[in-house]
Scaffold this motif. Structure first.
Motif, mmCIF file in Angstrom:
data_model
loop_
_atom_site.group_PDB
_atom_site.id
_atom_site.type_symbol
_atom_site.label_atom_id
_atom_site.label_comp_id
_atom_site.label_asym_id
_atom_site.label_seq_id
_atom_site.Cartn_x
_atom_site.Cartn_y
_atom_site.Cartn_z
ATOM 1 N N ARG A 153 20.229 36.763 46.222
ATOM 2 C CA ARG A 153 21.151 37.324 47.200
ATOM 3 C C ARG A 153 20.558 37.236 48.600
ATOM 4 O O ARG A 153 19.356 37.060 48.754
ATOM 5 C CB ARG A 153 21.419 38.799 46.880
ATOM 6 C CG ARG A 153 22.195 39.038 45.615
ATOM 7 C CD ARG A 153 22.432 40.518 45.363
ATOM 8 N NE ARG A 153 21.183 41.237 45.110
ATOM 9 C CZ ARG A 153 20.677 42.175 45.902
ATOM 10 N NH1 ARG A 153 21.288 42.562 46.983
ATOM 11 N NH2 ARG A 153 19.540 42.767 45.608
ATOM 12 N N SER A 194 31.744 37.395 52.523
ATOM 13 C CA SER A 194 30.459 36.726 52.355
ATOM 14 C C SER A 194 29.653 36.759 53.646
ATOM 15 O O SER A 194 28.455 37.066 53.646
ATOM 16 C CB SER A 194 30.681 35.281 51.900
ATOM 17 O OG SER A 194 29.465 34.597 51.828
ATOM 18 N N GLU A 252 19.848 38.540 41.863
ATOM 19 C CA GLU A 252 21.252 38.937 41.704
ATOM 20 C C GLU A 252 21.406 40.336 41.124
ATOM 21 O O GLU A 252 22.333 41.050 41.456
ATOM 22 C CB GLU A 252 21.989 37.937 40.810
ATOM 23 C CG GLU A 252 22.395 36.707 41.550
ATOM 24 C CD GLU A 252 23.423 35.928 40.785
ATOM 25 O OE1 GLU A 252 24.427 35.551 41.408
ATOM 26 O OE2 GLU A 252 23.249 35.683 39.579
ATOM 27 N N GLY A 305 20.732 34.059 50.857
ATOM 28 C CA GLY A 305 21.054 33.717 49.486
ATOM 29 C C GLY A 305 20.460 32.365 49.148
ATOM 30 O O GLY A 305 19.828 31.716 49.982
#
Length: 142
Positions: A50, A123, A32, A70
């Motif tokens: 991620r 996203s 992250e 992710g």
């Protein structure tokens, strides 16, 4: 057989299948707050990761390359587990498909009406962009 003090077990698992399971000398993946490098006997850790590339250096020096969208990383001194909804082996990455996903996410973002639609499109765009970058990194290594 590799020296257990110099290697550790790595499992990369998607929602549908085990993508990689084997020994490694080193693993790099997108944390992250930046890239994480993991060696044998790493301090235990659980964190989110991620979208991006997981690079696994095998005991013989060869590399395995996996794209993840992710997920969660668990590190134990002798085992690393990466759990991701979507994980794709480097050899299975498709640049054209990733580009199409990026365009679709950009279109969805332009047409988003609610905050939820915007967040979902952002996203999807982040995953598509990370996949494109992973494809390019993988192709450069070949």
């Amino acid at each position: 057989m590799s020296d257990p003090a110099l290697t550790f077990r790595v499992d990369v698992v998607s929602a549908h299948e085990s993508i990689y399971s084997g020994e490694a000398r080193f693993v790099v993946l997108p944390g992250e707050s930046g890239e994480l490098g993991i060696y044998p006997r790493h301090t235990p850790l659980i964190t989110r990761v991620r979208p991006g590339a997981v690079r696994i250096e095998k005991p013989d020096g060869a590399e395995e390359f996996v794209f993840i969208a992710g997920g969660i990383l668990e590190v134990q001194p002798n085992r690393v587990t990466v759990l991701s909804d979507t994980a794709i082996r480097g050899k299975d990455l498709d640049e054209q498909k990733a580009e199409e996903a990026r365009r679709a996410a950009e279109e969805a973002l332009r047409n988003a009406k609610s905050e939820i639609d915007i967040a979902r499109a952002q996203s999807e765009l982040a995953v598509a962009v990370a996949e494109m970058a992973a494809v390019r990194r993988y192709l450069r290594r070949k």
